[in-house]
Design a protein around this motif. Structure first.
Motif, PDB file in Angstrom:
ATOM      1  N   ALA A 188       0.843  -1.142   0.162  1.00 26.89           N
ATOM      2  CA  ALA A 188      -0.086  -0.080  -0.023  1.00 26.89           C
ATOM      3  C   ALA A 188       0.867   1.081  -0.036  1.00 26.89           C
ATOM      4  O   ALA A 188       1.937   1.090   0.472  1.00 26.89           O
ATOM      5  CB  ALA A 188      -0.834  -0.146   1.148  1.00 26.89           C
ATOM      6  N   ALA A 198       0.773   1.006  -6.716  1.00 27.38           N
ATOM      7  CA  ALA A 198      -0.074   1.388  -5.463  1.00 27.38           C
ATOM      8  C   ALA A 198      -0.263   2.789  -5.408  1.00 27.38           C
ATOM      9  O   ALA A 198      -1.396   3.338  -5.047  1.00 27.38           O
ATOM     10  CB  ALA A 198       0.412   0.837  -4.361  1.00 27.38           C
ATOM     11  N   LYS A 235      -4.703   2.141  -4.980  1.00 27.81           N
ATOM     12  CA  LYS A 235      -5.238   0.532  -4.470  1.00 27.81           C
ATOM     13  C   LYS A 235      -4.136   0.068  -3.648  1.00 27.81           C
ATOM     14  O   LYS A 235      -2.909   0.286  -3.963  1.00 27.81           O
ATOM     15  CB  LYS A 235      -5.568  -0.193  -5.512  1.00 27.81           C
ATOM     16  N   THR A 236      -4.583  -0.984  -2.810  1.00 28.81           N
ATOM     17  CA  THR A 236      -3.536  -1.929  -2.037  1.00 28.81           C
ATOM     18  C   THR A 236      -3.201  -3.041  -3.422  1.00 28.81           C
ATOM     19  O   THR A 236      -4.108  -3.581  -3.926  1.00 28.81           O
ATOM     20  CB  THR A 236      -4.052  -2.609  -1.148  1.00 28.81           C
TER      21      THR A 236
END
Length: 441
Positions: A273, A395, A400-401
């Motif tokens: 992340a 990321a 987004k992760t």
């Protein structure tokens, strides 16, 4: 200087693995003896190219027979170094394919901008050349996989320019982490920080205009998108734009995270992340000057940090480093030294720091060209380190992760990478990325 359209198609130029294997046998037969000459060519003669060339020239028996760059000014600087070193006059090229066509060249040094690594790297593998390649190996994850596959398929000796692996005190620190003397290590950190106005400095706005005389700008762009010439996006500063590089996480993260991965003997995160932005430098770059990334591994977390607010670094003011936080103490290492902070005095830590001699990263490469052994910064491990750096950018770009599939060397949730330049990118015609499958170690 020739442009892509003036030569026959790149994909049909290299004829096959048979050519590569034939040249491999020639190189091996020529270079078995310790005193045999290794003939090289340089592809990309900018600052890092000339630095690596100077290092390789210190290795006995290395000769540079070709200098290739799209900028005459860079060519001239490289030629001056070779002249001062007493080297025979090399031939000069503006197109890397002409270097690879030469049967007398055993190995090439690739030190182009990141967006120009994959194509000459893969072509050099097909041509049977061994390679010293600057870090990070690739512009994006898909390129890294193709480059690794080509190196495996053609059985090339590859050394990546992460020279910290050849420095004694980094080796000592890594050995201590692996010894178990630190107890359970649950958290690691890697970072690069700088004072506002330090390096890299903010870029003053400059107008688009004609490229300097002697600079083949269209060839410099290569597979990158077509756009007008601007000095802020060209030599050196290219690394701050996702069209050409990956910012500080690929420029410095590939060094410092690599030490964490070596110490922990893991380079396959479960997820990454990241967040950040352009908060301090505020110019026209599109890579962040401030970034925090969290890598989740099965047994530990790693944090990557970069910022440009002030010159106060981490753990005693270190502007860069790798840190291992264990139950028995904390170890910090950077390019200056390492430092051990024990939980109690009964744990003496690693042996006393010894001043590291000049690294022999280039010597290791030439030795391996002759012996066909695996260099210290081998392509497989460095492809994985590079891909980990790209994961932070993906990321960041996606918000987004990112989840990682170690068995496929690819994203477990590839849908998040749609449109992310650090995952893959369309190539400007006529350039294409040739694909080679990867064999997992």
């Amino acid at each position: 200087m020739k442009t892509p359209m003036t030569r026959r198609s790149f994909l049909t130029r290299t004829s096959t693995a048979a050519l590569g294997l034939g040249l491999s046998a020639r190189v091996m037969s020529r270079a078995q003896g310790a005193n045999e000459k290794v003939v090289m060519g340089i592809i990309g003669a900018g600052g890092m190219g000339r630095s690596n060339m100077s290092g390789l020239l210190k290795v006995p028996g290395v000769e540079f027979a070709a200098v290739c760059d799209v900028d005459k000014a860079q060519q001239d600087k490289a030629l001056e170094i070779l002249k001062k070193a007493g080297q025979p006059d090399p031939k000069v090229y503006g197109d890397f394919r002409e270097v690879l066509d030469r049967k007398d060249i055993d190995a090439v040094l690739i030190a182009t901008p990141d967006h120009w690594h994959a194509i000459p790297f893969i072509a050099a593998c097909e041509a049977g050349k061994d390679i010293y390649c600057e870090k990070p190996i690739s512009h994006d994850i898909m390129e890294a996989k193709s480059m690794l596959g080509a190196a495996q398929h053609f059985k090339r000796v590859i050394q990546i320019g992460t020279w910290q692996r050849s420095v004694k005190h980094f080796q000592t620190a890594i050995d201590f982490v692996r010894s178990g003397e630190m107890g359970t290590i649950a958290v690691c950190r890697a970072w690069f920080v700088s004072a506002f106005g330090g390096w890299p400095k903010p870029m003053e706005p400059k107008p688009d205009g004609p490229a300097p005389e002697g600079f083949n700008y269209d060839m410099w762009l290569g597979p990158a998108p077509k756009r007008p010439y601007n000095p802020n996006r060209s030599h050196w500063n290219w690394r701050w734009f996702y069209d050409y590089g990956g910012g500080l996480v690929t420029d410095w993260g590939v060094h410092m995270m690599d030490i964490v991965f070596l110490g922990m003997q893991q380079s396959d995160p479960l997820s990454v992340a990241c967040d950040g932005g352009i908060y301090a430098l505020k110019d026209d770059r599109d890579t962040p000057d401030t970034m925090q990334a969290i890598y989740r591994f099965p047994n530990f977390l790693m944090n990557w940090e970069t910022r440009f607010t002030n010159g106060r670094g981490l753990d005693g003011g270190r502007t860069h480093g790798a840190e291992f936080i264990g139950t028995k103490g904390t170890l910090v290492v950077d390019r200056t030294d390492y430092q051990w902070f024990p939980e109690n005095k009964d744990n003496p830590g690693p042996k006393a720091f010894e001043k590291s001699p000049p690294h022999d990263h280039w010597q290791n490469f030439i030795d391996c060209v002759k012996t066909r052994e695996k260099p210290r910064s081998d392509i497989y491990s460095m492809a994985k380190t590079t891909m980990c750096c790209h994961l932070a950018n993906i990321a960041y770009q996606s918000g987004k992760t990112v989840e990682w599939n170690a068995k496929k060397l690819d994203l477990a949730n590839p849908q998040v990478a749609h449109g992310c330049k650090s995952y893959s990118r369309p190539y400007r015609a006529p350039w294409k990325l040739k694909q080679y499958p990867v064999t997992l170690a």
